[in-house]
Design an enzyme around this catalytic site. Structure first.
Site, PDB file in Angstrom:
ATOM      1  N   GLU A 169       0.822  -1.201   0.000  1.00  0.00           N
ATOM      2  CA  GLU A 169       0.000   0.000   0.000  1.00  0.00           C
ATOM      3  C   GLU A 169       0.860   1.257   0.000  1.00  0.00           C
ATOM      4  O   GLU A 169       1.914   1.304   0.634  1.00  0.00           O
ATOM      5  CB  GLU A 169      -0.931  -0.011   1.214  1.00  0.00           C
ATOM      6  CG  GLU A 169      -1.970  -1.120   1.085  1.00  0.00           C
ATOM      7  CD  GLU A 169      -2.947  -1.201   2.246  1.00  0.00           C
ATOM      8  OE1 GLU A 169      -4.120  -1.496   1.981  1.00  0.00           O
ATOM      9  OE2 GLU A 169      -2.556  -0.981   3.398  1.00  0.00           O
TER      10      GLU A 169
ATOM     11  N   CYS B 210       3.189   8.804   0.803  1.00  0.00           N
ATOM     12  CA  CYS B 210       3.710   7.938   1.858  1.00  0.00           C
ATOM     13  C   CYS B 210       3.954   6.572   1.228  1.00  0.00           C
ATOM     14  O   CYS B 210       3.010   5.906   0.812  1.00  0.00           O
ATOM     15  CB  CYS B 210       2.673   7.850   2.984  1.00  0.00           C
ATOM     16  SG  CYS B 210       3.144   6.738   4.318  1.00  0.00           S
TER      17      CYS B 210
ATOM     18  N   CYS C  91       6.619  -6.187   7.512  1.00  0.00           N
ATOM     19  CA  CYS C  91       7.682  -5.574   8.306  1.00  0.00           C
ATOM     20  C   CYS C  91       8.099  -6.557   9.388  1.00  0.00           C
ATOM     21  O   CYS C  91       7.271  -7.280   9.933  1.00  0.00           O
ATOM     22  CB  CYS C  91       7.178  -4.282   8.952  1.00  0.00           C
ATOM     23  SG  CYS C  91       8.452  -3.376   9.862  1.00  0.00           S
TER      24      CYS C  91
ATOM     25  N   CYS D  86       6.256  -3.911  15.959  1.00  0.00           N
ATOM     26  CA  CYS D  86       5.889  -2.955  17.000  1.00  0.00           C
ATOM     27  C   CYS D  86       4.474  -3.292  17.493  1.00  0.00           C
ATOM     28  O   CYS D  86       3.602  -3.650  16.697  1.00  0.00           O
ATOM     29  CB  CYS D  86       5.976  -1.524  16.475  1.00  0.00           C
ATOM     30  SG  CYS D  86       7.669  -1.106  16.000  1.00  0.00           S
TER      31      CYS D  86
ATOM     32  N   CYS E 223       1.244  -1.710  15.783  1.00  0.00           N
ATOM     33  CA  CYS E 223       1.240  -1.489  14.328  1.00  0.00           C
ATOM     34  C   CYS E 223       0.703  -2.717  13.599  1.00  0.00           C
ATOM     35  O   CYS E 223       1.172  -3.835  13.812  1.00  0.00           O
ATOM     36  CB  CYS E 223       2.652  -1.165  13.852  1.00  0.00           C
ATOM     37  SG  CYS E 223       2.765  -0.904  12.075  1.00  0.00           S
TER      38      CYS E 223
ATOM     39  N   CYS F   8      -1.476   6.002   9.814  1.00  0.00           N
ATOM     40  CA  CYS F   8      -0.232   5.408  10.301  1.00  0.00           C
ATOM     41  C   CYS F   8      -0.484   4.063  10.955  1.00  0.00           C
ATOM     42  O   CYS F   8      -1.353   3.937  11.809  1.00  0.00           O
ATOM     43  CB  CYS F   8       0.414   6.291  11.354  1.00  0.00           C
ATOM     44  SG  CYS F   8       0.884   7.876  10.746  1.00  0.00           S
TER      45      CYS F   8
HETATM   46  N1  SAH Z   1       9.257   1.341  10.260  1.00  0.00           N
HETATM   47  C1  SAH Z   1       9.374   2.767  10.182  1.00  0.00           C
HETATM   48  C2  SAH Z   1       8.498   3.332   9.102  1.00  0.00           C
HETATM   49  C3  SAH Z   1       6.994   3.239   9.372  1.00  0.00           C
HETATM   50  S1  SAH Z   1       6.493   4.840   9.775  1.00  0.00           S
HETATM   51  C4  SAH Z   1       9.103   3.381  11.533  1.00  0.00           C
HETATM   52  O1  SAH Z   1       8.611   2.672  12.409  1.00  0.00           O
HETATM   53  O2  SAH Z   1       9.410   4.540  11.746  1.00  0.00           O
HETATM   54  C5  SAH Z   1       4.973   4.637  10.431  1.00  0.00           C
HETATM   55  C6  SAH Z   1       4.790   5.468  11.706  1.00  0.00           C
HETATM   56  O3  SAH Z   1       3.480   5.224  12.180  1.00  0.00           O
HETATM   57  C7  SAH Z   1       5.742   5.030  12.793  1.00  0.00           C
HETATM   58  O4  SAH Z   1       6.132   6.093  13.594  1.00  0.00           O
HETATM   59  C8  SAH Z   1       4.870   4.073  13.538  1.00  0.00           C
HETATM   60  O5  SAH Z   1       5.322   3.869  14.836  1.00  0.00           O
HETATM   61  C9  SAH Z   1       3.538   4.757  13.489  1.00  0.00           C
HETATM   62  N2  SAH Z   1       2.423   3.854  13.754  1.00  0.00           N
HETATM   63  C10 SAH Z   1       2.398   2.521  13.605  1.00  0.00           C
HETATM   64  N3  SAH Z   1       1.209   2.029  13.988  1.00  0.00           N
HETATM   65  C11 SAH Z   1       0.459   3.063  14.389  1.00  0.00           C
HETATM   66  C12 SAH Z   1      -0.859   3.217  14.869  1.00  0.00           C
HETATM   67  N4  SAH Z   1      -1.668   2.158  15.008  1.00  0.00           N
HETATM   68  N5  SAH Z   1      -1.305   4.432  15.164  1.00  0.00           N
HETATM   69  C13 SAH Z   1      -0.502   5.501  14.997  1.00  0.00           C
HETATM   70  N6  SAH Z   1       0.744   5.442  14.522  1.00  0.00           N
HETATM   71  C14 SAH Z   1       1.230   4.235  14.238  1.00  0.00           C
END
Ligand code: SAH
Length: 358
Positions: free
Chosen positions: A94, A107, A114, A118, A121, A337
């Protein structure tokens, strides 16, 4: 001897020049080809009409041009658009268009799935399916610019889609070089932001790159104890090490490192967390981007109230930090995000193995 056709969309200009030379053509045609492919979105060499007919015929034999296809496209009520793209091997990913005025942002993803897992996520729940090639990373930009009719417009790129860019370092950097090329999109690196959980060795390497994007660190917690629970990689590279690397990171006069902080109700949103965060960031040229959790089924956390978000932000601002709260875009189409998730993908061999091993 027959040579396999080479995927032109996966070559940076220097590599294309070399490939042309090896096939008995002039190196400078690479500029023309780049300009057709990136500036005009032409993916058929026979339509590159400032090349001679003979050259076009030869190139058609010697090269292919692979471009992701748009499998689905959804528009949010706020104008955000989510693209489901299909790659040559059938894998899907996506990419998201965020039409913020004045700047337009793409984006884009660097991996299918991944490996970072986390806790909050959705993409992390997929596991890593595979790395994208540089051609596939830059290809997302070609596709979005074409589909949105934005080839002549300025836009920003954030590597904040699916995947951890520093976990696919070489292809990500090669994609940035391709996008930066003066004969292609000529993207200024200042318009590109790379977001990472802080893979330390790769972060140190990034600090020495000639083409350097803006940096965003997904911090999410001020202590190792808490961050270790949210970002598993923290057990390997802790907060202090990441901050130390940030302090060493070469910065131009105006630039700051963004620290992303997903706010999870009752987990990392206390005033004490805010005070600790301010301490951790003391002495770093930083700005903090608070991201209220985008909740989704399967994510075991809740978004804090607006008041809690405000209070957290105020503590940071009172301590002299630059703070913004990320407006969540495209939540109704799960383009926000951490909500990028391609369902029904075939499992990677590693995942299948994990399943077999129970
Ligand atoms: N792997 C990289 C790039 C992904 S960026 C990184 O982690 O930085 C995506 C951003 O959205 C990251 O800061 C991630 O922590 C955040 N994110 C992931 N899941 C989310 C959620 N459910 N709600 C809000 N932000 C989220």
């Amino acid at each position: 001897m027959t040579i396999q056709p080479l995927d032109l969309a996966n070559l940076d200009r220097q590599a294309l020049e070399t490939a042309l030379e090896e096939r008995g053509h002039k190196r400078f045609h690479a500029r023309q080809v780049f300009s057709w492919l990136y500036k005009r979105g032409v993916t058929d060499v026979s339509a590159m009409t400032d090349l001679s007919r003979e050259l076009r015929a030869a190139l058609a034999q010697e090269f292919t041009i692979t471009t992701p296809t748009v499998a689905a496209r959804e528009t949010s009520t706020d104008g955000t658009e989510k693209f489901l793209l299909r790659l040559a091997d059938g894998r899907q990913l996506e990419s998201v268009f965020i039409p913020d005025t004045p700047s337009m942002t793409f984006c884009i993803s660097t991996q299918v799935g991944c490996a970072m897992a986390c806790a909050f996520c959705l993409t992390g729940k997929m596991g890593l399916v595979r790395n994208l090639t540089a051609g596939e990373i830059a290809g997302q930009v070609r596709v979005l610019a074409g589909a949105l009719d934005m080839r002549d417009q300025k836009f920003n790129i954030v590597l904040m889609g699916m995947g951890e860019p520093l976990h696919n370092y070489d292809e990500t950097m090669r994609a940035l070089r391709m996008l930066n090329d003066e004969h292609g999109f000529a993207m200024s690196p200042r318009r590109v932001t790379l977001s990472t959980v802080g893979l330390l060795p790769a972060l140190e390497k990034l600090a020495r790159e000639p083409v350097m994007p803006n940096l965003a660190i997904s911090l999410h917690a001020p202590t190792d104890l808490l961050r270790g629970e949210l970002v598993p990689l923290n057990k390997k590279y802790g907060v202090a090490e990441i901050i130390a690397a940030c302090k060493r990171f070469p910065m131009t006069k105006r630039s700051r490192i963004t620290f992303e902080y997903v706010l999870l109700a009752g987990v990392n949103d206390s005033l004490d967390d805010a005070r600790k965060l301010a301490k951790v960031l003391a002495g770093v040229k930083s700005k903090v981007n608070l991201i209220p959790l985008n909740a989704a089924p399967g994510i075991p956390f809740e978004r804090p109230s607006d008041e809690a978000i405000d209070r957290f932000a105020r503590v940071l601002a009172d301590r002299g930090l630059i703070v913004s709260v990320r407006k969540s875009r495209g939540r109704d189409i799960r383009a926000a995000c951490g909500q990028l998730l391609v369902e029904g993908q075939q499992k990677s061999p590693g995942q299948r193995l994990a399943v077999t091993l129970g």
